[in-house]
Write a protein that holds these residues in place. Sequence first.
Motif: not given
Lengths: 333, 422, 234
Positions: A195-196, A199, C87-91
């Motif tokens: 996903x990211x 992060x 973009x600070x959460x895992x969507x």
Amino acid sequence: MNEFIFFINIVVISGAVIGSIYALGAIGVTLIFGILRFAHFAHADMMTLGTFLVLVLTALFPAVGPAIGLPTAFVMMPLAMAATAVIAIGIDKAFYKPLRENNVKPVVMVMASVGVTLMLQGLIRFFAGTGSQSLFVDDRKAIFRIDLPFESASRAIVVTEPQILLFLFLAVAVVSLHLFLNKSRLGKAMRAMSDNPDLARVSGINTNTVVGVTWIIAGALACAAGTLLSLDVTLKPDLSFMILLPIFAAAIVGGVGHPYGALAGGFVVGFAETLAVFNWAFLLRPLEQALPWLDLPNNLAFVPTEYKITIPFFILVAILIWRPTGIFKGKVI
Amino acid sequence: MQNAKKEIILFSGLAVLVLWVLVAMGPAFGVRVLAEASCYAILALGLTIQWGYAGLFNAGIMGFVALGGFMAMLFGFPVNEDFWNTDLPAQLGGVGLKALFGIALIYGSTKLYKLGFPGKKLRLTLTLVLSLAVYLWVKTSLDPVASAIESQAGFIGGFGWPIWIGWIVGGSLAGLIAYFIGHICLGLRSDYLAIATLGIAEIIKAFLKNADWLTRGTLTVSPLPWPGPGPAEIGFVAARAVYLSLTAVIIAGLVFLLYRAYNAPWGRTMRAIRDNELSSSAMGKNVNGRRLEVFIFGSVLMGIGGAALITFNGIFDPSGFLPLNHTFLIWVMVILGGAGNNLGTLFGAVFVYVVWTMSEPVALYLLDVMRNLGEAWFAWEAPADLDSRALQARVFVIGLIISLVLRYAPKGLIPEKVAHHT
Amino acid sequence: MALIETNSIYAGYGGMNILNGVNMSIEQDEIGVIVGPNGAGKSTTLKAIFGLLNVNEGNITLRGEDITNLSPDKLVHKGMGFVPQEYNVFTSLSVEENLEMGAFIRKDDFGYMLERVYSFFPDLKDKRKQPAGELSGGQRQMVAMGRALMVEPSLLLLDEPTAGLSPLYMNEIFDRIVAVNESGVGVLMVEQNAKQALRIAHKGFVLAAGQNRYTDTGENLLNDPEVAKSFLGG
């Protein structure tokens, strides 16, 4: 009735078989795509490599299968899956990781995987030759005929043991993967990283472990896909690019980075292929008898078998034009 | 200064290698290798434009090579009277007209919205159904004509025109295919272009291999006429030397053009896009448009290079197109020589091709030694297909070189010269 | 001993420095706020502290221990949490899974910490099965902060926590930050909404051109006419 049974044998069963194989390959490709963000061109040869390991093990211990009542190659598959997983991690350490640490562009990773696939091809062909080989060294393929209780059905539905094993394995693999991704910490970390990735790193997720797990799953599934395909037909060492295209098509159709999408995509591509090369004249022949004015040509296949490779390509092109994110929304385009 | 020195050493080394081949293997063989290397150099220049200038991954060079070779054969091969003296050309023309009509219909159906035809989904379905119907219609009319051609005339033969026309048409056709693929893929992830080109190459090969009425399929077509005097007229060495000088002139022209383009605003824009896509597009550069240009231009060169290569071989054999020989060998030439640097690419092409050609006897010799030792010491019985396996093992070396270059010399032996403006 | 201290750090991307000698320090029970004009190096300071870019000169200490140029995952182990601006959460992960990912390095049972995060951000408890990508901007910010709190950090780094939020949510986020701080977590944050942020700050740092221009308590900075004129919009 017989025409219908023929349809089941040729289209439904074959489509499901090849669809399952594509799905197993595409799940690995899509996971690598999601976590490492490049199209892994060496996947097909990883399948062949795994199958080759199974062949070696089967030749070494041919008596194991009959003792249990399963094909020896299938009994040996878990061992080879583990070995392929280890090799996959080794390949990553040797060839992909140094590039990743240099922050190269994804397309350079793609090329590195082409380099790996050529090396694997060379090794496999050097040791195994280029001819087809059977995974049934000391045993025989069991075939089941299911007769239908109809007056007009003189033919039987035919399923082979490897096909049943394939369906069972796919079901078990998908359920385990689902549980792993949704229930375990590491599985969730995999989804998080896909996903990211930035992060994930900031959160303290050990990205090296996640990458390792990805290779384990992808390598093991690739080995299983190659073995189960070869059990159904034969081991062809030069399959490589021919099977890579449908697998990529399946992964992209399903939405890159999306394992369930890859599963669905595998079946979409598999059935599309079988339906396209199926000779519809067989199915329509009863119609010809009923309607005397109708004159059907002998061959009513959409695509001649030689051009089967065009089907995944056109599916790929269509999906890239209309919905590049895939039927299930993938995230990376 | 350092670079110039390195280049001199590399190129003198190459000259020594080439001289050695010329002397050791005889001039006929040596000139053949050089002529083939020059054809590969045209292909490599096409790739260095795509990869070196724009960072585009083309995994299907083989397809463009095959297309170029096919066009050279179609235009240059003598006329097949058996075909033209029957009514088959008329029938084939009829199928062609049907196909044109069908394409016009499909194109028309995509423009139906101009007549106020409702529903986007409905229109799409209509177009798809129509395409399928047209496809089946054309296919069912082509099939009998194709088998009639195969049984009565073998195949349609060529046009008997000068073969260089085929080279140009081959290049243009390659460019056209590149336009379609590029149009679809260039706006998306870079990986997708690689996958799509890989696919189109396999499809072109499958088509040429199985369309017997057009290409004689696995029966192969030979001999292809040469643009200059053939070996029969002036002997092997001289004919090959003439051919080599022709390709050398083409290469010189290309290098000159590329040199001009590279230093022109067009080239600077290209490199800016390659190095920083985001900021270039933010500065208002048409990133995908530029890339499409480069992709098409590179593919045109691949079509021409493929035509030159197949013409030189003198035989059109669709099964002979291999991803290894016609795609990845060229990749090695470009990344080893130095992507984006024309001189480096030429060096890579000649060097890699010479080594590749010489590696065949070397690999066979090594295998032979191994076999003899194995038999003598361990009573080892070598598999019968050991020779073909030895050649397969060269695949491994190609893969290894790609991996090593990417890791240890990502810019190649003669890197692109980047001018810094401070 | 200061919780976090930077001693005239020079840092940037590649060889180029964006920070040209930044000095700041906050204590365990404090909120530090970095303000300044665009391009002053505010976010860069946070990234330099969290090991996301190279510190070329100077050093950073956490409770006296040198942590200059340590990688982010090591810093998480040392008790630092970082919330990026975007973009600070895992969507695609649920709210609770986001929080679990924050606790990835913990081997113990962190269930109590989940409850504590939910007590800081009660909104999240109802939505804990929902994918974080479906939440509003303010709720996402809460998820992001909650994720960083899961390791029970001693220092929380926040990069513009109220960027793009409505004034209503902005105040709520500031309230939460104060609450988190009062539970014993040091906070160092970058803010565009300088006035509101300085109101809750124990220490304020005004950065310009990669250097400290003013360093004082939040209150003094707010009342300093020079600062107000040049940096707080009058």
